[in-house]
Scaffold this motif. Sequence first.
Motif, PDB file in Angstrom:
ATOM      1  N   VAL A 210      27.868   8.945  65.415  1.00  0.00           N
ATOM      2  CA  VAL A 210      27.997   8.440  63.923  1.00  0.00           C
ATOM      3  C   VAL A 210      28.904   7.222  63.492  1.00  0.00           C
ATOM      4  CG1 VAL A 210      29.277   9.754  61.923  1.00  0.00           C
ATOM      5  CG2 VAL A 210      27.651  11.083  63.120  1.00  0.00           C
ATOM      6  N   ASP A 211      28.675   6.476  62.795  1.00  0.00           N
ATOM      7  CA  ASP A 211      29.439   5.450  62.237  1.00  0.00           C
ATOM      8  C   ASP A 211      29.997   5.847  60.918  1.00  0.00           C
ATOM      9  OD1 ASP A 211      29.031   2.430  63.762  1.00  0.00           O
ATOM     10  OD2 ASP A 211      27.899   3.994  64.455  1.00  0.00           O
ATOM     11  N   ARG A 212      31.335   5.466  60.754  1.00  0.00           N
ATOM     12  CA  ARG A 212      32.060   5.453  59.381  1.00  0.00           C
ATOM     13  C   ARG A 212      32.621   4.537  59.094  1.00  0.00           C
ATOM     14  NH1 ARG A 212      33.441  10.360  61.661  1.00  0.00           N
ATOM     15  NH2 ARG A 212      32.337  12.216  61.035  1.00  0.00           N
ATOM     16  N   PRO A 213      32.772   3.952  57.744  1.00  0.00           N
ATOM     17  CA  PRO A 213      33.518   2.778  57.193  1.00  0.00           C
ATOM     18  C   PRO A 213      34.739   2.765  57.861  1.00  0.00           C
ATOM     19  CG  PRO A 213      32.303   3.844  55.493  1.00  0.00           C
ATOM     20  CD  PRO A 213      32.212   4.710  56.424  1.00  0.00           C
ATOM     21  N   GLY A 214      35.415   1.673  58.506  1.00  0.00           N
ATOM     22  CA  GLY A 214      36.726   1.726  58.582  1.00  0.00           C
ATOM     23  C   GLY A 214      36.939   1.977  60.280  1.00  0.00           C
ATOM     24  N   GLU A 215      36.038   2.405  61.061  1.00  0.00           N
ATOM     25  CA  GLU A 215      36.022   3.019  62.215  1.00  0.00           C
ATOM     26  C   GLU A 215      35.302   2.251  63.261  1.00  0.00           C
ATOM     27  OE1 GLU A 215      34.618   7.203  62.454  1.00  0.00           O
ATOM     28  OE2 GLU A 215      35.917   7.918  61.055  1.00  0.00           O
ATOM     29  N   ASP A 216      35.229   0.750  62.990  1.00  0.00           N
ATOM     30  CA  ASP A 216      34.554  -0.023  63.880  1.00  0.00           C
ATOM     31  C   ASP A 216      35.397  -0.335  65.038  1.00  0.00           C
ATOM     32  OD1 ASP A 216      32.293  -0.461  61.998  1.00  0.00           O
ATOM     33  OD2 ASP A 216      33.209  -1.652  61.005  1.00  0.00           O
ATOM     34  N   SER A 217      34.658  -0.541  66.075  1.00  0.00           N
ATOM     35  CA  SER A 217      35.552  -1.393  67.395  1.00  0.00           C
ATOM     36  C   SER A 217      35.804  -2.527  67.190  1.00  0.00           C
ATOM     37  CB  SER A 217      34.320  -1.067  68.401  1.00  0.00           C
ATOM     38  OG  SER A 217      33.339  -1.822  68.206  1.00  0.00           O
TER      39      SER A 217
END
Lengths: 93, 401
Positions: B394-401
């Motif tokens: 799951v990708d969420r805003p502000g959790e990018d690598s």
Amino acid sequence: MTEVISNDNASTQRRPNTDLVFINQDRHEVATQRVTYDEIVALYLSDGGASSNEYLVKYSRGPAANPSGTLAPGNKVKVQDGMRFRVSGTGES
Amino acid sequence: MACGFEFRELANRNPFLQDLEEQGFLLDFVGGYLVIYGLPYLNAQGELAHGDWASPVDLSADGILDAPKDHQAWFRGGRPHDQTGRALRLGGGENRVKVAEDFVTDYSFSYKLFNETGGMRPYQSFEEKALTYLDTICAPALAAFPNATPLRALERKAAEQGTPLMLPDTLSSRYHMNDVSRLLVGKKVAIVGLGGTGSYILDFVARTHLAEIAIFDNDTVHVHTVFRFPGFIPRAIGMLKVDALMMQYSNWHGNIVAIPERVTDANVDSLRKFDFVFLALDDGPARIFIADWLSANGIPFVDCGMGLNRVAEGLNGVVRVTGTDRAAFESTAKTRFLPGGDPEGGEYRKQGQIAELNALNAALAVVRFKQHFGIYDRENRSPSIILETSTFEVDRPGEDS
């Protein structure tokens, strides 16, 4: 696995200092070291389409520094031979 | 009519009666008669009518229904007929019997079964007697009127809910969830865009106590649409999507409003009355315009989106939900969490779609909607999630690598 050659030169000869990566179902050569979000999207759209930062770009089979994850707009990742990128829009219904 | 204590006692000792009640028959036990209310039959003119069937019962000492002494039963209603206009051969005749103070019959019947040698035989059980009469009286009406039903209790219990839901919400009561399922009572929702994802959203929310479900779409049903709609809607191809879906889902919900329009600046104000709006479009500029308008006007929304792509080894799908307020809009607009790209400009290539991804996208949107109204618990405050099938990450805003 299906062999899909999207580049003009259909040979497996690669230019020096490049790594072979897969973007969705297509093979692409990218410069070794690092690749940016914009470069991956541009390669994905190489047969047409305006660039955009609205694509989801995920990768796997990367080097130890970044084995898998999401490549966000404005960011870059280290590449290695055989690395896979998945590019997708998120706007269909 | 509340079933009396007497009927409960009888049903507790006779599983067959419990089964009939579970199925939705409206039963009672009055003055020694077992009564089944509201059976559909055809009258002499071939019209649909409803009558009430009563039979005396023979009880053993411990309250178990014995095999019936005779074939007799009574009926309050007209003489039942078959589809050719002939009276059913139920025997008996006009006969007024007072079953209870407010229940006087019109007919008596004596309907007999035959054994292998052509002789009449007694009913072997009360169950056989009741089901034989039910089948015989109702079959012509059920054949002639597809919407006729002998399950009178369903209608009655559904009406007692006081909501447009057409069936009684027995699951919620059985599992003690009435308090949460009732949280949608009086609420109005709209679904904008009735493609694969929007139609599955309708499939889910039509089974709730919502006061109104408005569906907006100006397109017609094509073959590829049918492949992405839930279930199968006969003769839908060529109809307006909203008409085909309203027709089908009115079986579930009595207040689905079909609006055969795209939502634009000309009619966006019609969304003002809703308590929640689902966006299931494939048009980026329209998505941004409507989500902007809704969130600026304080109307909660969930936007859906998906992608399906060929990758090195098969398909990769992503599904996304984004919402529900102004902060969510401002933090995601024109990113992959709320894309605004113009498909006409070639920015998005039309991607394949597949029903299970539409359904997954819709399910996530409906869970998010139910969280908004407190039906589901919510711990994560992220305005958006993208679920990818290749990794199930799951990708969420502000959790990018």
